[in-house]
Design an enzyme around this catalytic site. Structure first.
Site, short mmCIF file in Angstrom:
data_model
loop_
_atom_site.label_atom_id
_atom_site.label_comp_id
_atom_site.label_asym_id
_atom_site.label_seq_id
_atom_site.Cartn_x
_atom_site.Cartn_y
_atom_site.Cartn_z
N HIS A 13 -16.80 13.41 -10.39
CA HIS A 13 -15.90 14.48 -9.94
C HIS A 13 -14.70 13.85 -9.25
CE1 HIS A 13 -19.41 17.61 -9.52
NE2 HIS A 13 -19.05 17.43 -10.77
N ASN A 54 0.84 -1.18 0.00
CA ASN A 54 0.00 0.00 0.00
C ASN A 54 0.88 1.24 0.00
OD1 ASN A 54 -1.98 2.06 0.70
ND2 ASN A 54 -3.30 0.27 0.91
N HIS A 57 -15.89 8.53 -3.00
CA HIS A 57 -14.83 7.53 -2.86
C HIS A 57 -13.63 8.14 -2.12
CE1 HIS A 57 -15.86 4.11 -5.79
NE2 HIS A 57 -16.97 4.70 -5.42
N GLU A 96 -12.23 -2.75 -7.41
CA GLU A 96 -11.12 -2.31 -8.27
C GLU A 96 -9.82 -3.05 -7.98
OE1 GLU A 96 -10.83 1.89 -7.56
OE2 GLU A 96 -10.04 1.65 -5.55
C1 NOJ Z 1 -10.47 5.64 -7.41
C2 NOJ Z 1 -11.91 5.22 -7.36
O1 NOJ Z 1 -12.16 4.33 -6.33
C3 NOJ Z 1 -12.26 4.63 -8.70
O2 NOJ Z 1 -13.55 4.11 -8.68
C4 NOJ Z 1 -12.11 5.69 -9.74
O3 NOJ Z 1 -12.37 5.14 -10.99
C5 NOJ Z 1 -10.68 6.25 -9.73
N1 NOJ Z 1 -10.31 6.64 -8.41
C6 NOJ Z 1 -10.56 7.46 -10.64
O4 NOJ Z 1 -11.32 8.50 -10.13
#
Ligand code: NOJ
Ligand code: CA
Length: 724
Positions: free
Chosen positions: A438, A218, A507, A532
């Site tokens: 955003h 990380n 997020h 992700e």
């Molecule tokens: C991290 C976010 O969790 C993800 O969903 C997003 O696509 C990327 N940042 C780019 O904003």
């Protein structure tokens, strides 16, 4: 709604001099199982403890603060060429020298209705004790308000007005949670900037030695100790009691972490600092968030606890007609996996004011282009979705991260190949809304500067929700994602969005603490390791069996489930493997509660498995009832839920790396006959070697039946019950 105020025989409170070892006040939960004691120890030191059916849950634990002195003092020292200026303001203890000046008791019982949720009605039932304290030599006042529910304790510090304490700065909150044993725990490392970790599973005494293993890989390095953990922190005692420590209603205060003493099993609060190292800036009258200790006799009971929501204030909005659950697809996974790009060009440096995109060479991989977005809109419309998220629509993505750039996005200017007016018209003509994106890249001052214009643009084109993001280091530089300054920003953004009737899915923001009760346009957060990471090296299957106990305790997560193509290499050369079966991905729509649910994979991948995709089309996103049937953190979760709109029942489950079989009694179904459409792992399914092997079967069932379901390693299942 009903509200009953009772004078309670269960409450005993009497005034006692400081220094008493007998409790000055005790409080029982409505069912009498939990008992809280408060007293002042020698020297006027405030302490509390908690028992469950006579067994210790929290041993005597300290309450209080260390505060910054008001006298401004600096020391300047010279050593060779170096000049050092040190802040030497004396700090003082606000955890001793108290006397008890009074107590108040109360009781509360109401049923409230969330705008969206796991159930349509929630009971908020507690007994309350307020202890009023005065620091004798300074005359400063501090109250502690305890609320005891059947499922746990909430308490917060309150600082009344009209006293010597007006403005004050917190050096540290000294709250302790002294555990009565070396409990087993599920934890992520304490970090001021991210929660995107896999969970450690070990005893309290072993956290320190396992810390390093957990943080490897990380990039965020804002750890404060090798024994720091984040909340919501789940524990289990050797006697099988589930104890969870978190906070509720985090407003205008830094996020709390816990420092674990492996020898004594005492957990101590550790607040996120600001850029100068101080923690909280307060002005009376004010209060801290609630500190919560949930206590459950089973894992399913812990998952059904609504204590964190109950400690939040009721809905702040009169009109909530514009807030609604959303099932969506998105131009997203293809960029995350590396197939497409957010950026329109390959430029490595862009000055937003002067870069001429119309003259730049497109890189040919920009996903948010008119044609591709129309494909998503078509597929989403054909399959009954509400919305399509589009990321990478706006200028600035070329050098958006890791540059500590101030002016990185303007949030209003589309790339040349994204026709914002035409695409919104096209989407609306098909009954689809676009979801705004955003990404702030954590230049928060820049975002706040553009926020009005950005929300106005959304209103102009008919966007009703925004996914915001905070990747990278915060600007103003030195602030942390979980400090008081950022905590205030996240709520500012949510309230301002409400002025524009916009729903927010933030997020990388601070982990939720139930604020969605008060501000239900906060329809989801990420604030944990989401899907992700399956494209960033993978995540162990057990992760999704832990999140509902921890991260979801404070509010819903935009987990982005629904990946059907696990072999990313073949698709786009990504070496990561998605550690899940297709049936597991379907089960997540039940086990990871959120009013915002994504079908995260691409239209092309779903087209190969339209029979399995049917479940994602069918599954509800808002519920009138939820029943956790089987659960154990780190192992499995099985839940049944009843749709709020038409009363249809669904059931789903997920398991860790082990295959498991469950017998599900269908007694939750009402009268009548149903077709159970069962989406299960095939006998030879395995998350690593055979993830796409599933079987869909139909069975006529009634409430008297039982379903035997087997989940493969890393697998799961989903069932839709259709009335006959
Ligand atoms: C991290 C976010 O969790 C993800 O969903 C997003 O696509 C990327 N940042 C780019 O904003
Ligand atoms: Ca396990």
């Amino acid at each position: 709604m009903k509200k009953i105020l009772l004078a309670l025989a269960a409450l005993t409170a009497g005034l006692q001099a400081s220094g008493s070892t007998e409790p000055a006040a005790t409080l029982k939960s409505p069912d009498g199982n939990l008992e809280l004691s408060f007293w002042l120890e020698n020297g006027g030191v405030p302490k509390y403890s908690l028992t469950h059916k006579g067994t210790d849950v929290v041993l005597p634990s300290l309450l209080g603060f260390e505060l910054r002195g008001t006298v401004k003092a600096e020391k300047i020292s010279f050593e060779g060429d170096e000049i050092t200026k040190t802040d030497v303001r004396p700090c003082y203890s606000f955890a001793e020298g108290f006397e008890l000046t009074g107590t108040e008791t109360d009781s509360f019982d109401e049923v409230w209705e969330p705008v969206w949720g796991e159930e349509s009605q929630i009971r908020n039932h507690y007994n309350e004790l307020l202890v009023k304290l005065r620091q004798t030599d300074s005359d400063k006042l501090m109250n502690v308000r305890f609320r005891l529910f059947d499922d746990g304790l909430g308490f917060r510090y309150e600082f009344p007005s009209g006293q010597p304490l007006t403005y004050f700065v917190i050096k540290e909150e000294l709250t302790e949670f002294a555990m009565a044993g070396d409990h087993f725990s599920w934890w992520i490392p304490g970090d001021y900037d991210t929660q995107e970790y896999e969970y450690g599973e070990c005893r309290l005494s072993e956290i320190s030695e396992n810390f390093q293993k957990q943080v490897v890989g990380n990039s965020s390095q804002t750890f404060f100790s090798t024994s720091g953990v984040q909340t919501s922190f789940q524990m289990k005692t050797d006697d099988g009691l589930y104890i969870n420590i978190h906070e509720a209603a985090l407003v205008d205060y830094p996020c709390m972490h816990l420092l674990v003493d492996g020898d004594t099993h005492v957990l101590r609060s550790w607040l996120t600092p600001d850029a100068q190292g101080w923690k909280g800036y307060m002005q009376t009258p004010c209060n801290t968030p609630w500190r919560t200790v949930q206590v459950a006799e089973s894992a399913t009971e812990q998952l059904a606890s609504r204590l964190v929501l109950n400690l939040n204030e009721p809905c702040a909005y009169d009109d909530v007609s514009w807030i609604h659950p959303v099932k969506y697809m998105g131009v997203w996974w293809e960029m995350i996996a590396g197939y497409g790009s957010w950026a329109y060009t390959n430029a490595s440096s862009v000055k937003l004011d002067s870069f001429d995109y119309t003259k730049a060479t497109p890189n040919g991989r920009h996903s948010a282009n008119n044609e591709r977005v129309r494909q998503y809109i078509d597929f989403a419309a054909e399959n009954g979705f509400d919305a399509v998220l589009v990321e990478g629509w706006n200028i600035g993505w070329e050098d958006w991260s890791n540059c500590s750039k101030d002016y990185v996005f303007d949030f209003v200017t589309p790339y040349p190949d994204f026709d914002i007016a035409a695409l919104n018209d096209y989407a609306h003509s098909k009954g689809i809304e676009l979801i705004m994106h955003h990404e702030t890249s954590s230049s928060v001052r820049n975002y706040e500067r553009h926020m009005d214009e950005a929300y106005d643009l959304m209103n102009k084109y008919g966007y009703s929700s925004v996914k915001s993001g905070y990747v990278g280091d915060i600007i103003p530089r030195g602030e942390y994602h979980y400090g008081q300054w950022m905590v205030n920003h996240y709520l500012y953004a949510v309230k301002k969005a409400a002025d524009h009737k916009i729903m927010v899915n933030a997020h990388e923001a601070v982990r939720p603490t139930g604020l969605c009760r008060t501000y239900p346009n906060l329809i989801a957060n990420e604030s944990a390791r989401g899907t992700e990471y399956q494209a960033f090296g993978g995540t162990q299957p057990k992760h999704v069996t832990i999140l509902p106990f921890t991260r979801l305790n404070g509010g819903p997560m935009d987990f982005t489930p629904g990946i059907f193509e696990m072999n990313l290499k073949e698709w786009c050369g990504n070496n990561s493997h998605v550690n899940a079966t297709i049936a597991n991905q379907l089960g997540l729509y039940l086990t990871m509660y959120s009013p915002l649910q994504m079908a995260a994979d691409t239209p092309e991948h779903y087209s190969e498995f339209m029979d399995a995709f049917q479940f994602i089309k069918d599954v509800a996103v808002d519920w009138s009832e939820s029943r956790y049937l089987y659960a154990e953190p780190g192992d499995y979760i099985v839940v049944a839920r009843k749709a709020k709109d038409d009363g249809q029942w669904f059931c789903g489950g997920v398991t860790d790396e082990n295959a498991r079989e469950f017998e599900i009694s269908l007694d939750f179904l009402g009268d009548g006959k149903y077709t159970a459409e069962i989406y299960a792992d095939a006998p030879d399914a395995h998350y690593l070697t055979n993830p796409q092997a599933y079987e869909i079967t139909s069975k006529k069932v009634t409430a008297k039946d039982k379903l035997k379901i087997r989940m493969a390693p890393g697998g799961g299942f989903a069932v839709a019950f259709k009335p006959l």
